[in-house]
Every structure is written in structure tokens, then in C-alpha cells.
Write an enzyme that holds these catalytic residues in place. Sequence first.
Site, PDB file in Angstrom:
ATOM      1  N   ASP A 113      35.444  57.763  -0.866  1.00 39.66           N
ATOM      2  CA  ASP A 113      36.270  56.565  -1.321  1.00 39.66           C
ATOM      3  C   ASP A 113      35.180  55.414  -0.965  1.00 39.66           C
ATOM      4  OD1 ASP A 113      39.122  57.438  -0.627  1.00 39.66           O
ATOM      5  OD2 ASP A 113      37.899  58.410   0.741  1.00 39.66           O
ATOM      6  N   ASP A 146      58.576  49.661   8.819  1.00 40.70           N
ATOM      7  CA  ASP A 146      57.938  48.640   8.630  1.00 40.70           C
ATOM      8  C   ASP A 146      58.359  47.629   7.513  1.00 40.70           C
ATOM      9  OD1 ASP A 146      55.508  46.720   8.621  1.00 40.70           O
ATOM     10  OD2 ASP A 146      54.709  48.301   9.877  1.00 40.70           O
ATOM     11  N   ASP A 155      46.230  53.842  -4.249  1.00 38.19           N
ATOM     12  CA  ASP A 155      45.716  54.515  -3.053  1.00 38.19           C
ATOM     13  C   ASP A 155      46.761  55.049  -2.126  1.00 38.19           C
ATOM     14  OD1 ASP A 155      43.194  55.636  -2.217  1.00 38.19           O
ATOM     15  OD2 ASP A 155      42.468  53.787  -1.254  1.00 38.19           O
ATOM     16  N   THR A 171      64.868  44.740  -1.941  1.00 36.97           N
ATOM     17  CA  THR A 171      64.191  46.009  -2.204  1.00 36.97           C
ATOM     18  C   THR A 171      63.572  46.948  -1.112  1.00 36.97           C
ATOM     19  OG1 THR A 171      62.059  46.416  -3.577  1.00 36.97           O
ATOM     20  CG2 THR A 171      62.156  44.415  -2.435  1.00 36.97           C
ATOM     21  N   HIS A 178      52.555  43.730   5.148  1.00 34.49           N
ATOM     22  CA  HIS A 178      51.980  44.219   6.351  1.00 34.49           C
ATOM     23  C   HIS A 178      52.241  45.690   6.204  1.00 34.49           C
ATOM     24  CE1 HIS A 178      52.772  45.430  10.626  1.00 34.49           C
ATOM     25  NE2 HIS A 178      52.204  44.326  10.975  1.00 34.49           N
ATOM     26  N   ASN A 192      39.229  60.140  -2.839  1.00 30.71           N
ATOM     27  CA  ASN A 192      39.590  60.125  -4.121  1.00 30.71           C
ATOM     28  C   ASN A 192      38.766  59.198  -5.067  1.00 30.71           C
ATOM     29  OD1 ASN A 192      40.496  57.975  -2.901  1.00 30.71           O
ATOM     30  ND2 ASN A 192      42.448  57.935  -4.236  1.00 30.71           N
ATOM     31  N   ASN A 270      51.309  41.928  20.717  1.00 31.81           N
ATOM     32  CA  ASN A 270      50.006  40.961  20.450  1.00 31.81           C
ATOM     33  C   ASN A 270      50.294  39.675  21.347  1.00 31.81           C
ATOM     34  OD1 ASN A 270      49.077  42.664  18.446  1.00 31.81           O
ATOM     35  ND2 ASN A 270      50.320  41.645  17.044  1.00 31.81           N
ATOM     36  N   TYR A 282      59.051  52.467  26.168  1.00 31.64           N
ATOM     37  CA  TYR A 282      59.917  53.918  26.730  1.00 31.64           C
ATOM     38  C   TYR A 282      59.042  54.971  26.759  1.00 31.64           C
ATOM     39  CZ  TYR A 282      63.779  50.724  25.157  1.00 31.64           C
ATOM     40  OH  TYR A 282      64.686  49.617  25.202  1.00 31.64           O
ATOM     41  N   ALA A 285      57.699  57.153  23.856  1.00 29.28           N
ATOM     42  CA  ALA A 285      57.052  56.531  22.828  1.00 29.28           C
ATOM     43  C   ALA A 285      55.679  56.337  23.173  1.00 29.28           C
ATOM     44  CB  ALA A 285      57.789  55.022  22.514  1.00 29.28           C
ATOM     45  N   ASP A 308      49.675  53.628  26.939  1.00 26.18           N
ATOM     46  CA  ASP A 308      49.259  54.751  26.996  1.00 26.18           C
ATOM     47  C   ASP A 308      47.709  55.081  26.489  1.00 26.18           C
ATOM     48  OD1 ASP A 308      51.761  56.347  27.554  1.00 26.18           O
ATOM     49  OD2 ASP A 308      52.394  55.219  25.941  1.00 26.18           O
ATOM     50  N   SER A 332      49.463  46.203  15.534  1.00 24.77           N
ATOM     51  CA  SER A 332      50.103  46.927  14.232  1.00 24.77           C
ATOM     52  C   SER A 332      48.976  47.738  13.465  1.00 24.77           C
ATOM     53  CB  SER A 332      50.444  45.772  13.383  1.00 24.77           C
ATOM     54  OG  SER A 332      51.701  45.335  13.892  1.00 24.77           O
TER      55      SER A 332
END
Length: 549
Positions: A113, A146, A155, A171, A178, A192, A270, A282, A285, A308, A332
Site C-alpha cells: 500500500d 459509528d 480501500d 442513509t 468519522h 492491494n 477525549n 464497563y 468493554a 485497560d 476514536s
Amino acid sequence: MKILKLAIMAALTLILSTPVAALAAAQQYDGEDLVGQDTILVAFRPGAAASDIAALHRQSEAHVSDTIPGIGVQVLTFSPGKAAGMLKVYQNNPNVLFAEYDYTAAAEDVPNDPSFPSQWGLAKVNASQAWSVTTGSGAVVIAILDTGIDMNHPDLAGKIKGSINFSTSATESDVKGHGTHVAGIAAAITNNSLGVAGLGYNASLLNVKVLGDDGYGSYSGMAKGIIWAADNGASVINMSLSGTSASSTLESAVNYAWSKGVMVVCAAGNNGNSTPVYPGYYANAVAVAATDSADRLASYSDYGSWVDLAAPGSNIYSTLMNGAYGYKSGTSMATPFVAGLAALVMSRVADTNGNGRLNDEARDLIEATCDNIGVSGIGGGRINAAQAVAGLSQPTVAAPPPATEPEPGTSPVPGTEPIEEGPVSEPEPAPTPAPAPEQPVVKPMWVDAVTFTVSGKNLVIKAKVISEAGAVAGASVSMTITTGSQLWQLKGTTDSAGLVTFTLSKAVAGTYLASVTMVSADGYEWDTDNGINLASYIFTSPANGKSNK
């Protein structure tokens, strides 16, 4: 209506790990990664008698072909086919500190790439080395919860296996950009000759739109997205978003996904502080902080005892809307690094505890193999993809073929004489053989768990020995514990619950490696292929934070 605020930046750091899961007893690779399978590397314990070492070499018909200076490792070669069996002999010998195959190394898997050199985060987490071990599988699916994904991005388009919309948008495709950026970090089409590489390499994608075109979404939409992803083939759920209000509905959805074998990866937020955000807080998670290219905690990243681990999050180059590419920053961006790594690990990790799920083993392995970058408030540290995948598959040693009767016309069994042709006579009755003495029944036992707890300034290590019938009391357990240049050789006996306890007084900060070197008990045989023989723990101070982690 409570809203889920889009988390746009991420951070990374490392400190005290919660008790980490045990690692595999030895690094595991496919057979083709071994040097002829006729060579092993052995280190003997300090104080081992030279006469005992020489006797072991003679009995094993080992040839010391080389010695690695400075660390005292001997290179042993064997006649073809013997190394696999001798490896276990050396691993089970009390004078041996460790024994392993003389593995080969391969050139790093650098994809073609064109923007791969711009992806500093992949280099930081040693992605190329990880891809030399595994490039994952298309059967492992990452659900991107998201703002949607650009369904036509060259890609990404070939990776998207399904799409659904739980937002207020008209949609299911991305309008804000994002989710498209996040998806590229996790699993852009790799090698690729186009654009960027995704850490998940061969992993597939699900587009689960839960945030509207303004970047906001409801907790109810989020919960529905989690459940839909868990019910529709997701192995990993990526949630690069956070809310400041706790929610039983959201926690229940996370727990549902976890119970279905899904690893749930969430942004830590953030806000630049230690206040928990949801759903990252939690227990089921994985909360991800963000780091920069200098391995510092990003200024915007949240942190704390509930976080974590961390991953690269600042100035991350990935896919954008309308086939474009560009940079974004935030927790993110850090979160899909962990999701991509989880996909690699889950493509080959084994269900070691037999609960029918892989998310627990994958999570433990990823958290246990993080790099300690000297930053507090980021749990296990910054992810290291190469270390996480290093122990995923063990070389399989073919069993010898069963003995068969010689075909007519073949040579007789060595040590017998050919029978001369002559008159046939009735043979005399053979004497009745004496009955063979009964052999004692030996039951397998193994180490079911190795745990670490902090008691004041002391580090307490416990090992539990079990068999198919339950706890094994009275078993003798030998363990070697190392950290830095320090080494302890400990021995104890299990109690009625099958537990043996070792205490290191006034333990210093560092990474502790506990290696079970011998387990013995009357009527039992140590099954080294089951259970846990090696465990690690990062010790700094007593743990605080979210429960059940």
C-alpha cells in the site's frame, strides 16, 4: 433523550496491569517456522551440576553444536525426528530453566500500500512483524458502530459484508467521515497497491450506523447496534464514541455481546481527565486511551484505573470520504488499532478454558503483551501486535504410525530365525504365561490458574493444580519467578483446595514472569499440554479501578 457524544481524539499510556492472563508455556508457530525441527535451545538453572547436564545430553543423544555467550544458552541438535520428543524431556528436567525450538525469523511482511510509510502507528505497534505470523481471516468480522462507512471507498468496499442503520440519518452510508476513517485503521484492504493498510489485514467489516450525520446518537440506537452486530457474525465490535452518563441498557447490551463471544472495544474519551465514560467503563468493554508518536499520553486522552490499554491516536493517516485519505486524531483513532489487533488474534487463538468463546483469551493475550511505556493510567500499556500474536499456534508433532504386521515376503522381525521347511507336526502346548502385574492408574493433572495479587508491598503468586476429578491436594509445585536480573526458585505443596502460595516480600516494580517447572503428586502425572505453565504480571502498586477486569 440521553445522547452518545462522538469521541474524536485518543491517547495511550501504561502502568499497573490488573492480574493478567497466563501466556502460553512456549511460543507456538506453524511447523514451517521451525529450523528443520531438529534443533532446540536450552538454558540450565544457575548451580546445575556439569555432570548432571552432561548426563542429560548423553541420555538424550544430544549434540551441543553451539553456545550463545553471555546468556548461557546451548544449541542442541538431534538426529532427524527426535527433537520434538526431546524438547519435552528437557522442559520437564528440574535443572532446565527453559527449552524451546530454534525458531526461524522471517523478513517483515511490509504491504505494498503506497501510504503505508505514512502510517506511523502501524510501525509503533510492530504490525509488520505480527503479519509475518498471521494476516488474519476474512471469517473474522469487525463491526464498526459509528457514523457509517463510505460504502464505495475503493480501500473499504470489498471488505463490507453487511450494513444497517440505527441512527436518525436517512442513509446507512457515512456522511460525516468519522466512521470511514475508523474503518480504514481497523481493516482497510491491505497489500492491494492502493492507499493504506489496516491492522486487521484480512478481517471483514460490518457497517453498523448508530451515530447520525452530526456525530450524535442515542443509547437505545447504540444498544440495538451492539445486539445486531453480536447476532450477525461480529467477532469484534469497535465503538469509537463515548457518553458521560451510565446506562444499564448500554451495559446490558455490552454484556450480551460478550456472552456471545464478541470482544467489545471502546474509546476512552477525549476529555483529558480520569472521569469514566461509557460504554468504555464497563467491565466487559476494553477501554482504549491514545498515545502519540513519542509514546506519550495524548493531551486530550482520558486516563485512569478504569482504562485497560492504549494505542496510537494522534495524527493517524487513514481513509476519508469519496475515496480520499487524510489525518485525524483522538481516542476514536486509537480504538480501531485494538479492534484490528483483536481480529488478528481471534483468527487463531485457542479456547483454552473450554467455555466455547475466544474473546476472553484474545483480550487477556492483548492486555498481557502490551508495552510498558512508562505512562500511568493506561492499564496494561500500549499494544504490541507482534507480541500479541507470537504465541498463537503450536507446532504439531505427527504421531508415529501404528505398528503393522510385515507383508508376505518381507524380512522377518529382527532377532528371529527363519523357519526351515519340513514335515508338519503338532506343536506342543505353550506354557500358560503368568499374569502381568497390574499397573497403577496414573491420572493427568495440570495447573489450572496462576494468579498475582498485591498485599501491601508484597506480591503474592498462587497456582492451582487440578485433575478431572477436581483440586489436587498435596502436589509438589516448583516455580521460577524472574524480573529484570532477579530470579527466585520456589517450591511448595498444594492445600486441600489445590492451591500453592508463594510470596515475594517488598517486591520491586517491574514485569514478573512466573514459570511452572515441575508438578508432581502420587498417582498423578503432570499434563504439560493442558492448563497454564507460564504467566506474567506488571507490578507497580495496588490496583484500583473498575471491577471484574
